[in-house]
Design an enzyme around this catalytic site. Structure first.
Site, PDB file in Angstrom:
ATOM      1  CG  ASP A 324      -1.939   1.024   1.245  1.00  0.00           C
ATOM      2  OD1 ASP A 324      -2.761   1.016   0.317  1.00  0.00           O
ATOM      3  OD2 ASP A 324      -1.954   1.870   2.158  1.00  0.00           O
ATOM      4  CD  GLU A 353      -2.317   2.005  -3.379  1.00  0.00           C
ATOM      5  OE1 GLU A 353      -3.454   2.313  -3.757  1.00  0.00           O
ATOM      6  OE2 GLU A 353      -1.919   2.251  -2.230  1.00  0.00           O
TER       7      GLU A 353
END
Ligand code: CA
Length: 627
Positions: A324, A353
């Protein structure tokens, strides 16, 4: 002034094993805090209530606190009391591997006692290259919460171990269904212990889990008994074992970029300030948008991330990690972690990400962001370029993309993302941030933002349901037939939707109720034809290696485009011909061989033969192969 922690890295860092190291004869506790004046271990019989049964002072050598307790402590719980100056605070060990309810006290245990029957035979899936993976993003609770499924263990890890689960129409659902769909990996939204769901309360509660508390401990609310630390460890292993038995890998979504708590987090209680980045005026910086950001570049914070990943990969036999806000983690930490993780599991997949959630003091050159992908050879990143090109920008409901009638010409962009963004002699404008399709995750739907179906509905307000399904199929075909790693959200294949009564559709359902989030398994029966199409696309992808190239060179060498006008084109990839037609007119093409996919059906056995002229219907694809 920005506090200077470099001194601690230079003079106090420690490379050995931290945490409670258990054996039958003794347990050794080690924690690192050069800031502490005193540290004691507290032992408890229970994970939440009850008086401490003993207190053991720890001895400090150069910032490392250590205590040894004789005897078998398995089943006991523990905390540290850390005194800094006159302030004493009790905290869970950041290295704790299980805990009692709500992750307040760590647990000491024999890891062998948490292994389900057959665990020794469980092994990660073998993967030759990242582009062979087909990823299915899934939230543990969403999987089994809805009453349209016959699960016994609603919302729990154990739901994945249930066999012969049906929806109310009698169709097979659950893990058996996922195996039949053909995906290779399930990617679980965070399953490490998170903060906001009260594990002691059985009322329905919901969170995606991006509010991390303890990184090495499975979330208690997904276990059948959050009070007994052994149960969550064992039941998470049962999930993984069940998946591995079906040949499906399990990817953990890890949230090392920030912690839910800041001042009162276990990290900050152990060593105030050290584990978080600061702004120049000394405040916690907020590159995560969640109140703090983890200082991965500091020696012992880096060690924590690497130790945590290696422990999880080894202990749980995991198949991958999804990071993340990976842009907040420094490149060196990730590369060091990858080297160790590949030793543990050569088939492990790592992706994340490639952006941050706000301004960060970490230098741009050190961030694991898309523009630095070339410095991170073992990591793939989500292609928001693919997502927004295909269906329109996520920040505007109405914005349209290549498949749903964008005003502007998106043909170049589409060709570019179809080639994973790598440089290509026929593409003069594109999204070039890597030269390897193995570093690109292609998707049109994930947990964030509107579901693909909801986005299509809002961007095509006059379209009929039949039309919406037709366009959904075109988008899905582009996900599975593009170079890179295909990724779908659970239920996308049966038109997952997140309607909120009187409020349209949920963009950000991180704490929305089950009624919004759970998988509505009856939709599988309702939209069976679409789900079968996804299954067929997956089978076609697996059949043809041309759809899963591993290098930019191969893509440049073997993919050749021919324009068909109006944004439609043909991509020839060795013996595979893919026509893509987003226009309102059918397009005639010349091809010889067998048709494996059109706008209606897809299968790894030929749908029909084609010899010469054939038609790629309006707003659909056609895939022809020589054999
Ligand atoms: Ca929790």
């Amino acid at each position: 002034m920005q506090p200077n922690f470099i001194e601690y890295d230079t003079n106090y860092s420690y490379s050995g094993q931290l945490g409670a190291v258990w054996s039958k004869e003794k347990t050794v506790f080690r924690m690192w805090s050069p800031a502490a004046n005193e540290v004691r271990v507290n032992i408890y019989n229970e994970g939440n209530d009850g008086e401490r049964i003993s207190v053991i002072p720890m001895l400090c050598i150069n910032g490392l606190w250590e205590a040894e307790v004789q005897g078998d402590l398995s089943g006991k719980y523990y905390t540290y009391t850390v005194r800094i100056g006159f302030i004493e605070r009790e905290t869970i060990d950041i290295y704790a591997r299980s805990a009692g309810v709500n992750g307040i006290r760590g647990m000491i245990f024999d890891p062998a006692s948490t292994c389900p029957k057959g665990w020794e035979k469980s092994s990660p899936v073998k993967l030759e290259k990242y582009t062979d993976a087909i990823i299915y993003e899934l939230h543990v609770r969403d999987f089994s919460a809805d009453e349209s499924g016959s699960f016994k263990f609603r919302g729990k890890f154990k739901a994945f171990t249930e066999k012969n689960v049906k929806n109310t129409a009698g169709d097979t659902i659950g893990l058996d269904y996922l195996a039949d769909l053909g995906i290779t990996h399930i990617h679980l939204l965070p399953v490490a212990d998170y903060f906001t769901v009260d594990e002691s309360d059985n009322k329905p509660q919901y969170n995606w889990g991006y509010d991390p508390l303890n990184y090495n401990i499975p979330e208690g609310s997904y276990s059948t008994d959050p009070y007994d630390g052994l149960v969550r460890v064992k039941e998470f292993k049962e999930l993984i074992l069940a998946a591995h038995k079906k040949g499906i890998g399990v990817v953990m979504d890890v949230v090392y970029n920030h912690t839910y708590l800041t001042m009162d987090s276990p990290f900050n209680k152990s060593f105030p300030g050290y584990y978080y980045r600061q702004t120049y005026d000394g405040y916690f910086s907020n590159g995560s948008g969640c109140g703090n950001e983890f200082a991965s570049e500091r020696e012992m914070a880096r060690k924590f991330i690497i130790d945590s990943l290696c422990y999880l990969a080894q202990e749980y036999k995991l198949d991958g990690f999804r990071f993340d806000l990976m842009g907040l983690i420094d490149i060196d930490t990730l590369n060091m972690a990858a080297e160790k993780l590949k030793e543990i599991n050569p088939s492990i997949i790592l992706y994340g990400e490639g952006w941050t959630g706000g301004a960060s003091p970490l230098e741009e050159s050190r961030r694991a962001v898309k523009s630095n992908t070339y410095k991170l050879p073992d990591y793939a990143m989500f292609s928001d370029d693919f997502r927004d090109t295909v269906k329109g920008n996520v920040f505007s409901d109405q914005s349209k993309g290549y498949i749903n009638g964008a005003d502007q010409q998106l043909e170049w962009k589409m060709k570019s993302v179809l080639c994973a963004g790598v440089r290509h002699p026929q593409i003069h404008y594109g999204h070039n941030w890597t030269d390897s399709p193995c570093q690109v995750v292609n998707y049109v739907e994930a947990h964030d933002n509107l579901t693909f179906h909801d986005k299509l509905r809002l961007s095509m307000p006059t379209a009929s349901m039949e039309d919406l399904i037709h366009i959904d199929k075109l988008g899905a075909a582009l996900v599975f037939f593009s170079q890179g790693i295909p990724f779908i959200q659970a239920g996308q294949e049966f038109l997952r939707s997140k309607p909120v009564p009187h409020c349209g559709f949920d963009h950000n359902s991180y704490a929305s109720p089950d009624s919004v989030n759970s998988l509505k398994w009856n939709r599988l029966t309702e939209f069976r034809q679409l789900a079968d199409y996804y299954k067929g696309l997956i089978a076609v992808r697996k059949k043809f290696p041309e759809l899963r190239m591993a290098s930019g060179d191969d893509i440049r060498k073997f993919i050749n485009f021919t324009d068909l006008g109006g944004g439609a084109f043909i991509a020839r990839m060795r013996s595979v011909v893919l026509a893509v037609n987003p226009t309102w007119q059918d397009r005639e093409i010349i091809a010889t061989g067998y048709i494996y996919a059109d706008g209606e059906q897809a299968s790894d056995t030929p749908l029909r033969e084609c010899d010469g002229r054939t038609v790629c219907k309006s707003r659909s694809i056609l895939l022809v192969a020589e054999e």
